[in-house]
Design an enzyme around this catalytic site. Sequence first.
Site, PDB file in Angstrom:
ATOM      1  N   CYS A 114      13.667  11.386   6.173  1.00 59.28           N
ATOM      2  CA  CYS A 114      13.646  10.954   7.580  1.00 59.28           C
ATOM      3  C   CYS A 114      15.001  11.098   8.249  1.00 59.28           C
ATOM      4  O   CYS A 114      15.074  11.297   9.453  1.00 59.28           O
ATOM      5  CB  CYS A 114      13.158   9.520   7.673  1.00 59.28           C
ATOM      6  SG  CYS A 114      14.120   8.409   6.647  1.00 59.28           S
TER       7      CYS A 114
ATOM      8  N   LYS B 286       0.892  -1.178   0.000  1.00 53.00           N
ATOM      9  CA  LYS B 286       0.000   0.000   0.000  1.00 53.00           C
ATOM     10  C   LYS B 286       0.920   1.215   0.000  1.00 53.00           C
ATOM     11  O   LYS B 286       1.526   1.566   1.021  1.00 53.00           O
ATOM     12  CB  LYS B 286      -0.901  -0.097   1.212  1.00 53.00           C
ATOM     13  CG  LYS B 286      -1.490   1.110   1.862  1.00 53.00           C
ATOM     14  CD  LYS B 286      -2.220   2.129   1.087  1.00 53.00           C
ATOM     15  CE  LYS B 286      -2.462   3.344   1.982  1.00 53.00           C
ATOM     16  NZ  LYS B 286      -1.728   4.506   1.486  1.00 53.00           N
TER      17      LYS B 286
ATOM     18  N   GLU C 295       9.679  16.929  14.275  1.00 49.34           N
ATOM     19  CA  GLU C 295      10.247  16.756  12.930  1.00 49.34           C
ATOM     20  C   GLU C 295       9.641  17.841  12.022  1.00 49.34           C
ATOM     21  O   GLU C 295       8.429  17.878  11.838  1.00 49.34           O
ATOM     22  CB  GLU C 295       9.835  15.362  12.446  1.00 49.34           C
ATOM     23  CG  GLU C 295      10.697  14.766  11.391  1.00 49.34           C
ATOM     24  CD  GLU C 295      10.205  13.364  10.970  1.00 49.34           C
ATOM     25  OE1 GLU C 295       9.098  12.946  11.358  1.00 49.34           O
ATOM     26  OE2 GLU C 295      10.933  12.721  10.210  1.00 49.34           O
TER      27      GLU C 295
ATOM     28  N   GLU D 117      10.090   1.554  10.121  1.00 51.82           N
ATOM     29  CA  GLU D 117      11.069   2.618   9.811  1.00 51.82           C
ATOM     30  C   GLU D 117      10.326   3.922  10.024  1.00 51.82           C
ATOM     31  O   GLU D 117       9.489   4.302   9.196  1.00 51.82           O
ATOM     32  CB  GLU D 117      11.523   2.502   8.355  1.00 51.82           C
ATOM     33  CG  GLU D 117      12.328   1.261   8.040  1.00 51.82           C
ATOM     34  CD  GLU D 117      13.745   1.316   8.586  1.00 51.82           C
ATOM     35  OE1 GLU D 117      14.175   2.392   9.022  1.00 51.82           O
ATOM     36  OE2 GLU D 117      14.403   0.275   8.587  1.00 51.82           O
TER      37      GLU D 117
HETATM   38  P1  NAP Z   1       2.531   8.723   7.237  1.00 53.12           P
HETATM   39  O1  NAP Z   1       1.489   9.745   7.280  1.00 53.12           O
HETATM   40  O2  NAP Z   1       2.782   7.909   8.456  1.00 53.12           O
HETATM   41  O3  NAP Z   1       2.152   7.773   6.006  1.00 53.12           O
HETATM   42  C1  NAP Z   1       2.933   6.654   5.648  1.00 53.12           C
HETATM   43  C2  NAP Z   1       2.016   5.578   5.078  1.00 53.12           C
HETATM   44  O4  NAP Z   1       1.070   5.189   6.075  1.00 53.12           O
HETATM   45  C3  NAP Z   1       1.206   6.049   3.868  1.00 53.12           C
HETATM   46  O5  NAP Z   1       1.072   4.966   2.970  1.00 53.12           O
HETATM   47  C4  NAP Z   1      -0.130   6.398   4.497  1.00 53.12           C
HETATM   48  O6  NAP Z   1      -1.228   6.295   3.615  1.00 53.12           O
HETATM   49  C5  NAP Z   1      -0.247   5.337   5.579  1.00 53.12           C
HETATM   50  N1  NAP Z   1      -1.135   5.763   6.667  1.00 53.12           N
HETATM   51  C6  NAP Z   1      -1.388   7.028   7.089  1.00 53.12           C
HETATM   52  N2  NAP Z   1      -2.272   7.005   8.106  1.00 53.12           N
HETATM   53  C7  NAP Z   1      -2.583   5.708   8.325  1.00 53.12           C
HETATM   54  C8  NAP Z   1      -3.453   5.039   9.239  1.00 53.12           C
HETATM   55  N3  NAP Z   1      -4.144   5.710  10.135  1.00 53.12           N
HETATM   56  N4  NAP Z   1      -3.534   3.694   9.187  1.00 53.12           N
HETATM   57  C9  NAP Z   1      -2.814   3.002   8.286  1.00 53.12           C
HETATM   58  N5  NAP Z   1      -1.971   3.573   7.386  1.00 53.12           N
HETATM   59  C10 NAP Z   1      -1.845   4.903   7.416  1.00 53.12           C
HETATM   60  O7  NAP Z   1       3.946   9.319   6.838  1.00 53.12           O
HETATM   61  P2  NAP Z   1       4.306  10.225   5.580  1.00 53.12           P
HETATM   62  O8  NAP Z   1       3.837  11.608   5.856  1.00 53.12           O
HETATM   63  O9  NAP Z   1       3.889   9.580   4.305  1.00 53.12           O
HETATM   64  O10 NAP Z   1       5.899  10.152   5.583  1.00 53.12           O
HETATM   65  C11 NAP Z   1       6.672  10.976   6.370  1.00 53.12           C
HETATM   66  C12 NAP Z   1       7.149  10.252   7.616  1.00 53.12           C
HETATM   67  O11 NAP Z   1       7.825   9.057   7.236  1.00 53.12           O
HETATM   68  C13 NAP Z   1       8.158  11.060   8.397  1.00 53.12           C
HETATM   69  O12 NAP Z   1       7.913  10.938   9.773  1.00 53.12           O
HETATM   70  C14 NAP Z   1       9.487  10.398   8.032  1.00 53.12           C
HETATM   71  O13 NAP Z   1      10.504  10.597   8.971  1.00 53.12           O
HETATM   72  C15 NAP Z   1       9.076   8.977   7.895  1.00 53.12           C
HETATM   73  N6  NAP Z   1      10.027   8.213   7.064  1.00 53.12           N
HETATM   74  C16 NAP Z   1      10.835   7.302   7.673  1.00 53.12           C
HETATM   75  C17 NAP Z   1      11.767   6.595   6.934  1.00 53.12           C
HETATM   76  C18 NAP Z   1      12.672   5.599   7.595  1.00 53.12           C
HETATM   77  O14 NAP Z   1      13.274   4.808   6.880  1.00 53.12           O
HETATM   78  N7  NAP Z   1      12.791   5.572   8.916  1.00 53.12           N
HETATM   79  C19 NAP Z   1      11.863   6.808   5.548  1.00 53.12           C
HETATM   80  C20 NAP Z   1      11.023   7.741   4.948  1.00 53.12           C
HETATM   81  C21 NAP Z   1      10.096   8.433   5.736  1.00 53.12           C
HETATM   82  P3  NAP Z   1      -1.864   7.604   2.921  1.00 53.12           P
HETATM   83  O15 NAP Z   1      -0.793   8.204   2.118  1.00 53.12           O
HETATM   84  O16 NAP Z   1      -2.976   7.024   2.120  1.00 53.12           O
HETATM   85  O17 NAP Z   1      -2.325   8.502   4.035  1.00 53.12           O
END
Ligand code: NAP
Length: 475
Positions: free
Chosen positions: A278, A169, A378, A244
């Site tokens: 990240c 997804k 962040e 992650e």
């Molecule tokens: P996010 O809002 O957590 O979304 C990530 C994924 O989770 C998306 O596919 C999103 O779907 C899904 N999602 C969101 N809300 C959900 C829920 N309530 N239940 C199930 N799935 C859900 O994060 P983001 O804004 O896309 O990415 C930024 C974050 O990712 C930052 O905190 C960054 O640090 C972190 N990140 C970490 C790494 C690492 O390797 N540690 C790498 C890259 C990014 P939708 O898009 O459909 O909402």
Amino acid sequence: MLYIDGQWVQAVSGEELEVINPATKEVISKVARANGEDSKLAIESAERAFKPWKQKPAKERASYLKDAAAYLREHIDSLAETVTKEMGKPVNEAKGEINLAIDYIDWYAEEAKRVYGETIPASHKDKRLMVLKEPVGVTAAVTPWNFPVAMITRKVAPALAAGCPVVIKPASATPLSAIKVFEAFHEVGLPKGVANLVSGSASKVVGEMTRNPAVKKITFTGSTEVGKKLMRDSADTVKKVSMELGGHAPFIVFEDADIDKAVKGAVASKFRNAGQTCICTNRIYVHENIAEEFGKKLSGMVSQLKIGNGLEDGVAIGPLIDEGAYEKVDEHISDAKEKGAKVLCGGKKASVDNQNGWFYEPTVLQGATDEMVISTEETFGPVAPIYTFTTKEEVVERANHSEYGLAAYCYTKDLNQAYFMMEELEYGIVGINDPIPTTAQAPFGGLKESGIGREGGHHGIDEYLEEKFVSLNIG
Ligand code: NAP
């Protein structure tokens, strides 16, 4: 389109989601929007594919991966353009991401052949003790928008190499990049059900993934908040999880460091992907004796970064992903200014000729303090706050004072100091005089609330394997 059971299909509900170019705010495409039912169909398909896939010799699984890597390499230009159009990063950065994404596939195509078991000396003469490594089973993967290609391949490649079928997804902001990655899997003839793509409603698609007992493993990259929810939701069926999550990276510059290299490193670490990474730097700690010089040099370089649509030549700073991201950056800067930070460059929303997107000026703040919101949350945007410090003990304590523990950076020429930092920093990744440490052959992942498990390196494949202990009595 969704990709389920080896076919490109529409969502069962017929719903679609709009894809928006953040540089222009225009709708550039509409794609199928999956719900729980589509997710269930994909999981069932993966379940059927599991046995034949795990029974294939590793060399055969590897050859599909190698072919997919070759396909992506051939199509890098059009894939990079798609990445830039749907999430904004400059096209050269998009190519860099895709090359990394391909490196992960190549790496795990090789690792598939090195899933060694173990034999253990027994304490009884008639016993033979072994550990077998077996694929964990159907894997559900949830990925973010900021690296819409690499975050997929960093999960799919080790899962497939280990013998696990996957259901992905991707983020709703970036379904087109995911579709292009799946075109590679389709074109190389990956057996049906082995890799499935379900872009769509996060709560419904992922809700089905966490509830469904056929899913044995959840691998997630995204925010800490959502990661914690997925861990809770996976508890009822005791799934294996890897997470992650978010980061808040300190970047420490000692008095003996090569300042010009440190400035360049800070720009690379902080401003790539407009700060939406990240592991990108969030707090720059500079020794008090060189802070002024560092600030001047950093703001001099940052003010030269060209802002614009990532498809244009020479652009270094693309738009932020959406309105929320844009407002968050503005709030962090306002809070820092109210609490005494001085803006050395940038500091406001940017206007770009002929583009209506979410552009923000790359910003350097001098005189940041630990009380500012930017010091703990962040930002995920192009803002570099500079703090000062006096001793290495003090700076390490402040650097570690975070719930996150993903990446940390340090610039020094003193070997003892480098060792001290390497050992004391509570982070999963430490870059010493290196602002871009990520590479396919090394483990990537965080400590504390930045995550569980590792991706990359020979370590990454273990996340998709179970260990089975066998005791054989031949007496
Ligand atoms: P996010 O809002 O957590 O979304 C990530 C994924 O989770 C998306 O596919 C999103 O779907 C899904 N999602 C969101 N809300 C959900 C829920 N309530 N239940 C199930 N799935 C859900 O994060 P983001 O804004 O896309 O990415 C930024 C974050 O990712 C930052 O905190 C960054 O640090 C972190 N990140 C970490 C790494 C690492 O390797 N540690 C790498 C890259 C990014 P939708 O898009 O459909 O909402």
